[in-house]
Design an enzyme around this catalytic site. Sequence first.
Site, short mmCIF file in Angstrom:
data_model
loop_
_atom_site.label_atom_id
_atom_site.label_comp_id
_atom_site.label_asym_id
_atom_site.label_seq_id
_atom_site.Cartn_x
_atom_site.Cartn_y
_atom_site.Cartn_z
N LYS A 180 -17.83 -6.02 8.24
CA LYS A 180 -16.60 -6.80 8.34
C LYS A 180 -16.06 -6.79 9.76
CE LYS A 180 -14.04 -6.97 3.98
NZ LYS A 180 -12.86 -6.47 3.27
N SER A 223 -2.81 -8.02 2.69
CA SER A 223 -3.16 -7.90 4.11
C SER A 223 -3.58 -9.25 4.67
CB SER A 223 -4.31 -6.90 4.29
OG SER A 223 -3.92 -5.62 3.89
N HIS A 233 0.84 -1.21 0.00
CA HIS A 233 0.00 0.00 0.00
C HIS A 233 0.87 1.26 0.00
CE1 HIS A 233 -3.04 -2.69 2.31
NE2 HIS A 233 -3.55 -2.50 1.11
N ARG A 274 -1.32 -6.12 -8.51
CA ARG A 274 -0.11 -6.95 -8.40
C ARG A 274 -0.06 -8.00 -9.48
NH1 ARG A 274 -2.11 -8.26 -2.48
NH2 ARG A 274 -3.93 -8.27 -3.82
O1 PNS Z 1 -8.76 -2.77 0.26
P1 PNS Z 1 -9.97 -3.34 -0.43
O2 PNS Z 1 -10.81 -4.11 0.56
O3 PNS Z 1 -9.59 -4.16 -1.64
O4 PNS Z 1 -10.86 -2.09 -0.97
C1 PNS Z 1 -12.09 -2.30 -1.59
C2 PNS Z 1 -12.82 -0.95 -1.79
C3 PNS Z 1 -12.90 -0.16 -0.50
C4 PNS Z 1 -12.11 -0.11 -2.84
C5 PNS Z 1 -14.26 -1.27 -2.32
O5 PNS Z 1 -14.84 -2.24 -1.50
C6 PNS Z 1 -15.17 -0.05 -2.34
O6 PNS Z 1 -15.00 0.84 -3.15
N1 PNS Z 1 -16.16 -0.01 -1.41
C7 PNS Z 1 -17.06 1.09 -1.28
C8 PNS Z 1 -18.48 0.72 -1.71
C9 PNS Z 1 -18.64 0.88 -3.21
O7 PNS Z 1 -18.50 1.94 -3.77
N2 PNS Z 1 -18.98 -0.26 -3.86
C10 PNS Z 1 -19.14 -0.32 -5.29
C11 PNS Z 1 -17.80 -0.63 -5.96
S1 PNS Z 1 -18.00 -0.73 -7.71
#
Ligand code: PNS
Length: 161
Positions: free
Chosen positions: A42, A130, A18, A92
């Site tokens: 979560k 993570s 990150h 990645r």
């Molecule tokens: O670190 P992560 O868990 O891979 O991040 C995922 C994240 C936060 C980018 C994704 O879950 C997100 O954007 N969540 C917010 C809700 C949202 O907008 N959902 C629609 C995505 S198309």
Amino acid sequence: MARRAIYPGTFDPLTNGHVDIIARACHLFDEVIVALLVNPGKLPLFTVPERIEILNEAVKSQFSQVSIETFSGLLVDFARQRQAHAIIRGIRSFKDYEYELPMVLMNRRLNPEVETVLLVASEENSYVSSSLIKEVFTLGGSIEGLVPETVIERMKQKKTQ
Ligand code: PNS
């Protein structure tokens, strides 16, 4: 006008992968908002306040154009509120690309004004996630060099609690 990007994620915990993506985003944008998703569904290892502390210690102190914020709800709504030009995501591998692509397209449909920029992680962080960090640490393996020092200390504290 300052170019502003949002780097969203769960950051549970923050890894050197990150941090690498944040550094790359800082080369491209004037302002980078690291946006921590608050997801009541979560059960994380670190609480939201703990993850903010980690981000402040390990990231904000290094990069002057970074700010740390939390968000809930749709990412594109947060991006609109913050008048961001771009959403940053790190990839990645092809597996990450496959995971990211539907989100890129959905976010574009929801808000065509915000472009998603996929940044390729450095080779040395290309296997770090993570979830793998948590698994290896829980089973007694070394995570030295893969996460910021403060994450190691805090994970050790969690183990003794
Ligand atoms: O670190 P992560 O868990 O891979 O991040 C995922 C994240 C936060 C980018 C994704 O879950 C997100 O954007 N969540 C917010 C809700 C949202 O907008 N959902 C629609 C995505 S198309």
